[in-house]
Design an enzyme around this catalytic site. Sequence first.
Site, PDB file in Angstrom:
ATOM      1  CG  HIS A   1      -0.410   0.335   2.514  1.00 14.14           C
ATOM      2  ND1 HIS A   1      -0.124  -0.627   3.458  1.00 14.14           N
ATOM      3  CD2 HIS A   1      -0.064   1.510   3.086  1.00 14.14           C
ATOM      4  CE1 HIS A   1       0.362  -0.051   4.548  1.00 14.14           C
ATOM      5  NE2 HIS A   1       0.410   1.254   4.338  1.00 14.14           N
TER       6      HIS A   1
ATOM      7  CD  GLN B   1      -1.806   8.652  11.394  1.00 13.93           C
ATOM      8  OE1 GLN B   1      -1.099   8.771  12.379  1.00 13.93           O
ATOM      9  NE2 GLN B   1      -3.106   8.847  11.406  1.00 13.93           N
ATOM     10  N   GLY B   2       3.058   7.009   8.835  1.00 12.41           N
ATOM     11  CA  GLY B   2       4.456   7.192   8.472  1.00 12.41           C
ATOM     12  C   GLY B   2       5.327   5.994   8.769  1.00 12.41           C
ATOM     13  CG  ASP B   3       5.671   4.239  12.314  1.00  8.61           C
ATOM     14  OD1 ASP B   3       6.782   4.774  12.157  1.00  8.61           O
ATOM     15  OD2 ASP B   3       4.938   4.441  13.290  1.00  8.61           O
ATOM     16  CB  SER B   4       2.987   2.338   5.938  1.00  9.32           C
ATOM     17  OG  SER B   4       1.670   2.325   6.404  1.00  9.32           O
TER      18      SER B   4
ATOM     19  CG  ASP C   1      -0.011  -3.991   2.825  1.00  8.97           C
ATOM     20  OD1 ASP C   1       0.420  -3.530   1.747  1.00  8.97           O
ATOM     21  OD2 ASP C   1      -0.198  -3.297   3.850  1.00  8.97           O
TER      22      ASP C   1
END
Length: 288
Positions: free
Chosen positions: A90, A230-233, A138
Amino acid sequence: MKVFLLFLTVLVTTSAATTSLARLPLSVFLDSKLTRLPQTKRQGRIVGGTNAKEGEFPWMVSLQRNGFFGRSHFCAGSIANERNIITAAHCIEELHPIGVWAVAGEYRLDLDSGFEQELRAANFVLHEQYDPVQLKNDIGIIRLNGSFTFNPYLKQVKLPGKGYFTHPGTAVTVAGWGSTKEGGSLSNVLLKATIPVVSDEDCRVIYGAEVIDDSMLCAGYTSGGYDSCQGDSGGQLMLQDENLVGIVSWGQGCGQPDYPGVYTEVSAFVDWISVKLSRANVTNSLSA
């Protein structure tokens, strides 16, 4: 070139039941995800974390992309070998490789340490059965336009054995430059947090049996307070033996009680990774 941190405040009107999101920064949602927020299970700075030591996670990279104000961090990844990065599908599904960079040896996003190496993305490989709505499978690979030079600050990540089972209660470490709270700004410094693995059965009670796939891994405290955000994906979930057991994927909010983070379980994709890296090596040899 150091990353420009984008600080945004975005008001998204959704109910508590529909804020389960992929762990991408808000800036990425503004570009392409915002209209999908109510329909997806999406979210991906470490909540409740502490500063990592410089060089503690030498296989970790900051994924950055060109923007109006320069480059900005949007996801993370792990070094599979000198020319390939493992990340979440993603993170890259709606991006073009041109303008995407992998920065290894990164510690502070706002300062150069001298240990950084950066390479442009050449192309992306997403899992063939990746489901962008349920976030199943994913996982993706970023092929680079050059090779990293390994040293104490840049190393190849270790992978678990095929089908390796991470027992519930096992302590695992998640790291990243993401938000320290829901809707917060990115962290300049790489952060880490240790959390316990949650059983698939318990995770299915929380999220639904049809939502948690066998190839997903859940981790977090019942009391909340420690989580990816958020931002760790695309970043790492590691065992103490430095094996990569999970890739930051999605979750209900960030560090909320009774809602563990959900990760792509790497042991389910070891064969897929091996095949894709082998094909990449053949391609590199032919083009050499």
